[in-house]
Design a protein around this motif. Structure first.
Motif, PDB file in Angstrom:
ATOM      1  N   GLY A  56       0.793  -1.222   0.000  1.00  0.00           N
ATOM      2  CA  GLY A  56       0.000   0.000   0.000  1.00  0.00           C
ATOM      3  C   GLY A  56       0.823   1.268   0.000  1.00  0.00           C
ATOM      4  N   ARG A  57       2.116   1.145  -0.254  1.00  0.00           N
ATOM      5  CA  ARG A  57       2.989   2.329  -0.239  1.00  0.00           C
ATOM      6  C   ARG A  57       2.973   3.080  -1.567  1.00  0.00           C
ATOM      7  N   ILE A  58       2.572   2.405  -2.642  1.00  0.00           N
ATOM      8  CA  ILE A  58       2.373   3.039  -3.940  1.00  0.00           C
ATOM      9  C   ILE A  58       1.131   2.423  -4.577  1.00  0.00           C
ATOM     10  N   VAL A  59       0.610   3.098  -5.604  1.00  0.00           N
ATOM     11  CA  VAL A  59      -0.517   2.550  -6.360  1.00  0.00           C
ATOM     12  C   VAL A  59      -0.117   2.446  -7.820  1.00  0.00           C
ATOM     13  N   HIS A  60      -0.749   1.524  -8.512  1.00  0.00           N
ATOM     14  CA  HIS A  60      -0.452   1.233  -9.913  1.00  0.00           C
ATOM     15  C   HIS A  60      -1.657   1.625 -10.745  1.00  0.00           C
ATOM     16  N   ALA A  61      -1.405   2.266 -11.876  1.00  0.00           N
ATOM     17  CA  ALA A  61      -2.486   2.619 -12.804  1.00  0.00           C
ATOM     18  C   ALA A  61      -1.974   2.419 -14.225  1.00  0.00           C
ATOM     19  N   GLN A  62      -2.898   2.377 -15.151  1.00  0.00           N
ATOM     20  CA  GLN A  62      -2.535   2.313 -16.563  1.00  0.00           C
ATOM     21  C   GLN A  62      -3.189   3.492 -17.256  1.00  0.00           C
ATOM     22  N   ARG A  63      -2.422   4.144 -18.108  1.00  0.00           N
ATOM     23  CA  ARG A  63      -2.915   5.307 -18.836  1.00  0.00           C
ATOM     24  C   ARG A  63      -2.802   5.068 -20.327  1.00  0.00           C
ATOM     25  N   ALA A  64      -3.700   5.718 -21.054  1.00  0.00           N
ATOM     26  CA  ALA A  64      -3.640   5.651 -22.513  1.00  0.00           C
ATOM     27  C   ALA A  64      -2.329   6.284 -22.980  1.00  0.00           C
ATOM     28  N   ARG A  65      -1.906   5.911 -24.145  1.00  0.00           N
ATOM     29  CA  ARG A  65      -0.681   6.463 -24.707  1.00  0.00           C
ATOM     30  C   ARG A  65      -0.789   7.983 -24.817  1.00  0.00           C
ATOM     31  N   ALA A  66       0.308   8.672 -24.583  1.00  0.00           N
ATOM     32  CA  ALA A  66       0.321  10.133 -24.630  1.00  0.00           C
ATOM     33  C   ALA A  66       0.056  10.659 -26.039  1.00  0.00           C
ATOM     34  N   ASP A  67       0.415   9.876 -27.059  1.00  0.00           N
ATOM     35  CA  ASP A  67       0.219  10.332 -28.432  1.00  0.00           C
ATOM     36  C   ASP A  67      -1.188  10.055 -28.957  1.00  0.00           C
ATOM     37  N   GLY A  68      -2.035   9.416 -28.128  1.00  0.00           N
ATOM     38  CA  GLY A  68      -3.415   9.161 -28.511  1.00  0.00           C
ATOM     39  C   GLY A  68      -3.616   7.984 -29.447  1.00  0.00           C
ATOM     40  N   LYS A  69      -2.546   7.368 -29.885  1.00  0.00           N
ATOM     41  CA  LYS A  69      -2.654   6.232 -30.798  1.00  0.00           C
ATOM     42  C   LYS A  69      -3.040   4.971 -30.023  1.00  0.00           C
ATOM     43  N   PRO A  70      -3.649   4.001 -30.708  1.00  0.00           N
ATOM     44  CA  PRO A  70      -3.956   2.740 -30.029  1.00  0.00           C
ATOM     45  C   PRO A  70      -2.661   1.980 -29.738  1.00  0.00           C
ATOM     46  N   GLY A  71      -2.705   1.144 -28.763  1.00  0.00           N
ATOM     47  CA  GLY A  71      -1.534   0.342 -28.438  1.00  0.00           C
ATOM     48  C   GLY A  71      -1.444   0.104 -26.940  1.00  0.00           C
ATOM     49  N   ARG A  72      -0.325  -0.429 -26.536  1.00  0.00           N
ATOM     50  CA  ARG A  72      -0.110  -0.763 -25.130  1.00  0.00           C
ATOM     51  C   ARG A  72      -0.212   0.487 -24.262  1.00  0.00           C
ATOM     52  N   ARG A  73      -0.953   0.340 -23.165  1.00  0.00           N
ATOM     53  CA  ARG A  73      -1.110   1.444 -22.225  1.00  0.00           C
ATOM     54  C   ARG A  73       0.156   1.585 -21.386  1.00  0.00           C
ATOM     55  N   THR A  74       0.385   2.777 -20.874  1.00  0.00           N
ATOM     56  CA  THR A  74       1.556   3.061 -20.054  1.00  0.00           C
ATOM     57  C   THR A  74       1.260   2.693 -18.608  1.00  0.00           C
ATOM     58  N   GLU A  75       2.151   1.908 -17.996  1.00  0.00           N
ATOM     59  CA  GLU A  75       2.025   1.572 -16.581  1.00  0.00           C
ATOM     60  C   GLU A  75       2.633   2.704 -15.771  1.00  0.00           C
ATOM     61  N   VAL A  76       1.863   3.222 -14.810  1.00  0.00           N
ATOM     62  CA  VAL A  76       2.305   4.348 -13.998  1.00  0.00           C
ATOM     63  C   VAL A  76       2.192   3.985 -12.526  1.00  0.00           C
ATOM     64  N   TYR A  77       3.173   4.411 -11.746  1.00  0.00           N
ATOM     65  CA  TYR A  77       3.169   4.188 -10.302  1.00  0.00           C
ATOM     66  C   TYR A  77       3.212   5.533  -9.607  1.00  0.00           C
ATOM     67  N   MET A  78       2.398   5.687  -8.544  1.00  0.00           N
ATOM     68  CA  MET A  78       2.336   6.949  -7.819  1.00  0.00           C
ATOM     69  C   MET A  78       2.090   6.691  -6.341  1.00  0.00           C
ATOM     70  N   ALA A  79       2.315   7.730  -5.557  1.00  0.00           N
ATOM     71  CA  ALA A  79       2.023   7.620  -4.132  1.00  0.00           C
ATOM     72  C   ALA A  79       0.516   7.543  -3.953  1.00  0.00           C
ATOM     73  N   PRO A  80       0.029   6.812  -2.960  1.00  0.00           N
ATOM     74  CA  PRO A  80      -1.413   6.739  -2.737  1.00  0.00           C
ATOM     75  C   PRO A  80      -1.933   8.113  -2.308  1.00  0.00           C
ATOM     76  N   PRO A  81      -3.200   8.395  -2.595  1.00  0.00           N
ATOM     77  CA  PRO A  81      -3.754   9.677  -2.141  1.00  0.00           C
ATOM     78  C   PRO A  81      -3.774   9.727  -0.617  1.00  0.00           C
ATOM     79  N   PRO A  82      -3.650  10.923  -0.054  1.00  0.00           N
ATOM     80  CA  PRO A  82      -3.680  11.015   1.413  1.00  0.00           C
ATOM     81  C   PRO A  82      -5.031  10.548   1.952  1.00  0.00           C
ATOM     82  N   THR A  83      -5.001   9.948   3.107  1.00  0.00           N
ATOM     83  CA  THR A  83      -6.244   9.476   3.721  1.00  0.00           C
ATOM     84  C   THR A  83      -6.899  10.630   4.464  1.00  0.00           C
ATOM     85  N   ARG A  84      -8.211  10.647   4.418  1.00  0.00           N
ATOM     86  CA  ARG A  84      -8.968  11.689   5.121  1.00  0.00           C
ATOM     87  C   ARG A  84      -9.352  11.170   6.495  1.00  0.00           C
ATOM     88  N   ARG A  85      -9.339  12.069   7.419  1.00  0.00           N
ATOM     89  CA  ARG A  85      -9.729  11.697   8.780  1.00  0.00           C
ATOM     90  C   ARG A  85     -11.043  12.300   9.138  1.00  0.00           C
TER      91      ARG A  85
END
Length: 85
Positions: A56-85
């Protein structure tokens, strides 16, 4: 029961580097090329990313290609959103 292991420096370093990238995160290929200089095998880097995601220290997402063409999506890793209290 969950085993407790001491923190691994490479996990801490990778999680911090991804968090420092901000809310857009980093593509997997950029992590491999910029942080590791393509010197570590992809399966080793993938194992680190999977461990951080499972913890749970990072999250994984997939995004469409930056050039808008069809094809393999880009795998992206980011910090999880802050938790609300």
């Amino acid at each position: 029961a969950r085993a407790v292991f001491p923190p691994r420096p490479e996990l801490t370093r990778l999680a911090a580097w991804i968090a420092d990238a901000g809310p857009d995160g980093l593509p997997r290929e950029q992590i491999r090329s910029q942080l590791y200089g393509r010197n570590n095998p992809a399966d080793q880097i993938n194992a680190l990313l999977q461990q951080l995601t499972a913890d749970g220290r990072i999250v994984h997402a997939q995004r469409a290609r930056a050039d808008g063409k069809p094809g393999r999506r880009t795998e992206v890793y980011m910090a999880p959103p802050p938790t609300r209290r």
